[in-house]
Design a protein around this motif. Structure first.
Motif, PDB file in Angstrom:
ATOM      1  N   ASP A  42      18.163 -24.523  12.888  1.00 11.40           N
ATOM      2  CA  ASP A  42      17.227 -23.601  12.246  1.00 11.40           C
ATOM      3  C   ASP A  42      18.014 -22.846  11.175  1.00 11.40           C
ATOM      4  O   ASP A  42      18.772 -21.922  11.475  1.00 11.40           O
ATOM      5  N   ALA A  43      17.860 -23.263   9.923  1.00 10.53           N
ATOM      6  CA  ALA A  43      18.637 -22.711   8.812  1.00 10.53           C
ATOM      7  C   ALA A  43      17.921 -21.500   8.234  1.00 10.53           C
ATOM      8  O   ALA A  43      16.822 -21.619   7.690  1.00 10.53           O
ATOM      9  N   VAL A 100      16.456 -30.633  11.034  1.00 18.11           N
ATOM     10  CA  VAL A 100      16.756 -29.354  10.390  1.00 18.11           C
ATOM     11  C   VAL A 100      15.426 -28.718  10.017  1.00 18.11           C
ATOM     12  O   VAL A 100      14.577 -29.369   9.388  1.00 18.11           O
ATOM     13  N   VAL A 101      15.226 -27.463  10.414  1.00 20.13           N
ATOM     14  CA  VAL A 101      14.051 -26.715   9.995  1.00 20.13           C
ATOM     15  C   VAL A 101      14.518 -25.491   9.228  1.00 20.13           C
ATOM     16  O   VAL A 101      15.575 -24.930   9.512  1.00 20.13           O
ATOM     17  N   SER A 102      13.742 -25.095   8.243  1.00 16.37           N
ATOM     18  CA  SER A 102      14.072 -23.896   7.466  1.00 16.37           C
ATOM     19  C   SER A 102      12.770 -23.274   7.003  1.00 16.37           C
ATOM     20  O   SER A 102      12.075 -23.816   6.139  1.00 16.37           O
ATOM     21  N   PHE A 103      12.418 -22.142   7.602  1.00 22.08           N
ATOM     22  CA  PHE A 103      11.151 -21.484   7.344  1.00 22.08           C
ATOM     23  C   PHE A 103      11.358 -20.232   6.493  1.00 22.08           C
ATOM     24  O   PHE A 103      12.046 -19.297   6.908  1.00 22.08           O
ATOM     25  N   LEU A 127      12.015 -30.183   8.165  1.00 22.30           N
ATOM     26  CA  LEU A 127      10.773 -29.433   7.970  1.00 22.30           C
ATOM     27  C   LEU A 127      11.130 -28.160   7.225  1.00 22.30           C
ATOM     28  O   LEU A 127      11.911 -27.337   7.714  1.00 22.30           O
ATOM     29  N   LEU A 128      10.571 -28.028   6.030  1.00 25.87           N
ATOM     30  CA  LEU A 128      10.952 -26.962   5.101  1.00 25.87           C
ATOM     31  C   LEU A 128       9.709 -26.223   4.632  1.00 25.87           C
ATOM     32  O   LEU A 128       8.684 -26.846   4.338  1.00 25.87           O
ATOM     33  N   TRP A 180       4.846 -26.614   2.421  1.00 25.62           N
ATOM     34  CA  TRP A 180       5.429 -27.156   3.645  1.00 25.62           C
ATOM     35  C   TRP A 180       5.745 -28.622   3.399  1.00 25.62           C
ATOM     36  O   TRP A 180       4.898 -29.368   2.899  1.00 25.62           O
ATOM     37  N   VAL A 181       6.949 -29.034   3.726  1.00 24.43           N
ATOM     38  CA  VAL A 181       7.381 -30.416   3.523  1.00 24.43           C
ATOM     39  C   VAL A 181       7.978 -30.958   4.813  1.00 24.43           C
ATOM     40  O   VAL A 181       8.852 -30.322   5.408  1.00 24.43           O
ATOM     41  N   LEU A 182       7.505 -32.110   5.237  1.00 20.43           N
ATOM     42  CA  LEU A 182       8.100 -32.860   6.341  1.00 20.43           C
ATOM     43  C   LEU A 182       8.681 -34.133   5.748  1.00 20.43           C
ATOM     44  O   LEU A 182       7.963 -34.912   5.112  1.00 20.43           O
TER      45      LEU A 182
END
Length: 204
Positions: A14-15, A73-76, A105-106, A165-167
């Protein structure tokens, strides 16, 4: 739509994790989470919220993490606060930290803003962004294949803000036969339960 990881107890980064809510909390229900955030106070909150997680206080553009060490990697809402001239380098780092076939997932605001200090939740905050089209192109140029994307409007105070939102998945010749077997960790219902609405549109 409900993207998920088939691998049990997958390793997820989780970045820009902040206080761990809602991302790290949702991830930790099913997987092993590592969070990175530049704020010591936020990292302390994240450690309290997710005792089983591994949280690192540091700049996600400079932190040292294992190559191919994560399944996702997710970055919200985090890349928004990194100077946009560093976005391509950061996306390349995300890809380097992912295993073959790993998922990204960004989310980030859909706006063209070279750099400005605004107010967020009553505090000054730096913002630097590209619009959705430019960001998706950068994701592709960094070596990812975009599987789904959406621009979703969210209410922030008295205004509506569009977020991209990009997957995507980390693709190479060597892992081509595995693409599609590994899906993303975080079920969107977990995020929506925490008040984050996600609606992804499949890219054909």
């Amino acid at each position: 739509h409900r993207p998920r990881l088939s691998r049990a107890a997958a390793a997820v980064l989780d970045a820009g994790c902040g206080a761990g809510e809602p991302g790290a909390v949702a991830i930790a229900r099913r997987h092993r989470v590592t969070g990175v955030d530049i704020s010591p106070a936020q990292i302390a909150r994240a450690r309290a919220a997710v005792p089983a997680g591994n949280f690192i206080c540091g700049d996600m553009t400079a932190v040292s993490l294992p190559t191919a060490g994560f399944d996702a990697v997710v970055s919200f809402y985090a890349i928004d606060h990194v100077p946009r001239e560093d976005h391509a380098t950061l996306l390349s780092k995300f890809r380097g930290w992912l295993r073959p076939g790993g998922r990204l997932l960004l989310s980030c605001e859909d706006v063209d803003q070279p750099g400005a200090v605004g107010t967020w939740l009553g505090s000054p905050m730096f913002f630097s962004l590209f619009n959705a089209a430019a960001m998706m192109q950068m994701v592709c140029e960094s070596g990812f294949i975009i599987d789904e994307h959406a621009v979703e409007e969210q209410r922030e105070g008295d205004q509506t803000v569009p977020y991209l939102w990009v997957l995507a998945h980390n693709h190479s010749e060597a892992d081509a036969k595995f693409v599609g077997r590994i899906s993303l960790t975080v079920e969107t219902r977990d995020l929506e339960r925490a008040g984050v609405k996600v609606a992804l549109t499949r890219r054909h």
